[in-house]
Each structure stands twice: as structure tokens, then as C-alpha cells.
Design a protein around this motif. Structure first.
Motif, PDB file in Angstrom:
ATOM      1  N   UNK A 142       0.882  -1.158   0.000  1.00  0.00           N
ATOM      2  CA  UNK A 142       0.000   0.000   0.000  1.00  0.00           C
ATOM      3  C   UNK A 142       0.919   1.206   0.000  1.00  0.00           C
ATOM      4  N   UNK A 143       0.800   2.057  -1.014  1.00  0.00           N
ATOM      5  CA  UNK A 143       1.660   3.238  -1.151  1.00  0.00           C
ATOM      6  C   UNK A 143       0.838   4.500  -0.975  1.00  0.00           C
ATOM      7  N   UNK A 144       1.475   5.487  -0.356  1.00  0.00           N
ATOM      8  CA  UNK A 144       0.870   6.805  -0.217  1.00  0.00           C
ATOM      9  C   UNK A 144       1.936   7.848  -0.500  1.00  0.00           C
ATOM     10  N   UNK A 145       1.582   8.817  -1.344  1.00  0.00           N
ATOM     11  CA  UNK A 145       2.442   9.970  -1.591  1.00  0.00           C
ATOM     12  C   UNK A 145       1.560  11.131  -2.028  1.00  0.00           C
ATOM     13  N   UNK A 146       2.113  12.322  -1.962  1.00  0.00           N
ATOM     14  CA  UNK A 146       1.377  13.510  -2.383  1.00  0.00           C
ATOM     15  C   UNK A 146       1.221  13.517  -3.898  1.00  0.00           C
ATOM     16  N   UNK A 147       0.110  14.052  -4.358  1.00  0.00           N
ATOM     17  CA  UNK A 147      -0.118  14.224  -5.789  1.00  0.00           C
ATOM     18  C   UNK A 147       0.095  15.665  -6.180  1.00  0.00           C
ATOM     19  N   UNK A 148      -0.056  15.906  -7.445  1.00  0.00           N
ATOM     20  CA  UNK A 148      -0.488  14.991  -8.488  1.00  0.00           C
ATOM     21  C   UNK A 148       0.632  14.026  -8.884  1.00  0.00           C
ATOM     22  N   UNK A 149       0.252  12.993  -9.636  1.00  0.00           N
ATOM     23  CA  UNK A 149       1.226  12.041 -10.163  1.00  0.00           C
ATOM     24  C   UNK A 149       2.152  12.759 -11.138  1.00  0.00           C
ATOM     25  N   UNK A 150       3.451  12.562 -10.948  1.00  0.00           N
ATOM     26  CA  UNK A 150       4.455  13.125 -11.855  1.00  0.00           C
ATOM     27  C   UNK A 150       5.349  11.977 -12.303  1.00  0.00           C
ATOM     28  N   UNK A 151       5.358  11.647 -13.603  1.00  0.00           N
ATOM     29  CA  UNK A 151       6.231  10.571 -14.081  1.00  0.00           C
ATOM     30  C   UNK A 151       7.693  10.899 -13.802  1.00  0.00           C
ATOM     31  N   UNK A 152       8.520   9.853 -13.698  1.00  0.00           N
ATOM     32  CA  UNK A 152       9.951  10.062 -13.503  1.00  0.00           C
ATOM     33  C   UNK A 152      10.511  10.952 -14.608  1.00  0.00           C
ATOM     34  N   UNK A 153      11.332  11.896 -14.224  1.00  0.00           N
ATOM     35  CA  UNK A 153      12.106  12.692 -15.171  1.00  0.00           C
ATOM     36  C   UNK A 153      13.518  12.112 -15.204  1.00  0.00           C
TER      37      UNK A 153
END
Length: 130
Positions: free
Chosen positions: A113-124
Motif C-alpha cells: 500500500x503506497x501513499x504519496x502527495x499528488x499529483x502524479x508526476x512521471x519520472x524525469x
């Protein structure tokens, strides 16, 4: 919705069939959501590059299986390693903002189960350590 063995099995089956050997099941409504909450089913052999999130911390809670989470410094040297195995009482890890990290799946059918702040940003490119 209940998060139970049936749901974990369903997502794990999709991970097994995936070329990447992992599959997300998003619990948030959109990639723009301020909170990104998801199940991530992971199979042995999945490759997650050493990466960082410059705009958010990330928390993993392992629901089942066994994984090793590794932290790295800017030079690519491993600095810490955490073995997560719920049956052994090691449930999760918090990854600070900007921390280089990856994981290794040690048991088939592992689900985080993962939690992180959004919005989703693909890897740069600058967020992947080669």
C-alpha cells in the motif's frame, strides 16, 4: 470497497501477466488527486530503477509478501536497507522527500500500500540514478 485477499489476489494476477511484473490498483480518483493512494502488486523480477521524488515523501506499508527497500546517496552507494516482511513484524518504511531509493521483491505475490502527495508526476531523467 474492502481491501481483502480477493482484491490482493486479483491485482497480483494482473502483475504476473504484466510485462513489468507489477500492477497498480489506484484508490484515488485521478492522477491529479492531492493524495496518491494505491495498491502496488509486485512480482519477483520486477525492475524499479533507483529514483527519487523531489516533490513528495512516500510511505510503503507491505500488506503481504517480502521486499527489501534500499536507500542510496547521490553517488549511487547503498546507505540503508530495510527488509519488510509482515509475518516478521516489519510492515513498512517511510521514504523522505528527495531520497534515492528502490526495492527488490523477495516473495511472489507481494503487495504494497503506497501513499504519496499528488499529483502524479512521471519520472524525469534527473530523477533516475543510473
Amino acid at each position: 470497497m474492502i481491501i481483502d485477499n480477493s482484491l490482493l489476489d486479483e491485482v497480483s494476477e494482473k502483475a504476473k501477466a504484466s510485462e513489468r511484473l507489477r500492477m497498480n490498483f489506484n484508490l484515488h480518483d485521478s492522477l491529479d488527486a492531492k493524495a496518491q493512494r494505491l495498491l502496488n502488486a509486485l512480482e519477483i523480477g520486477t525492475i524499479l530503477p533507483i529514483h527519487r521524488h523531489r516533490n513528495t515523501a512516500e510511505t510503503y506499508i507491505l500488506l503481504r509478501g517480502k521486499i527489501r527497500v534500499m536507500f542510496y546517496n547521490e553517488m549511487g552507494a547503498e546507505t540503508e536497507s530495510f527488509l519488510l516482511a509482515p509475518l516478521n513484524g516489519n510492515y513498512g518504511v517511510h521514504v523522505p522527500i528527495g531520497q534515492w531509493h528502490t526495492l527488490e521483491v523477495l516473495e511472489q505475490g507481494s503487495v504494497v500500500f503506497e501513499v504519496k502527495d499528488g499529483p502524479y508526476i512521471p519520472f524525469q531523467p534527473e530523477d533516475i540514478l543510473y
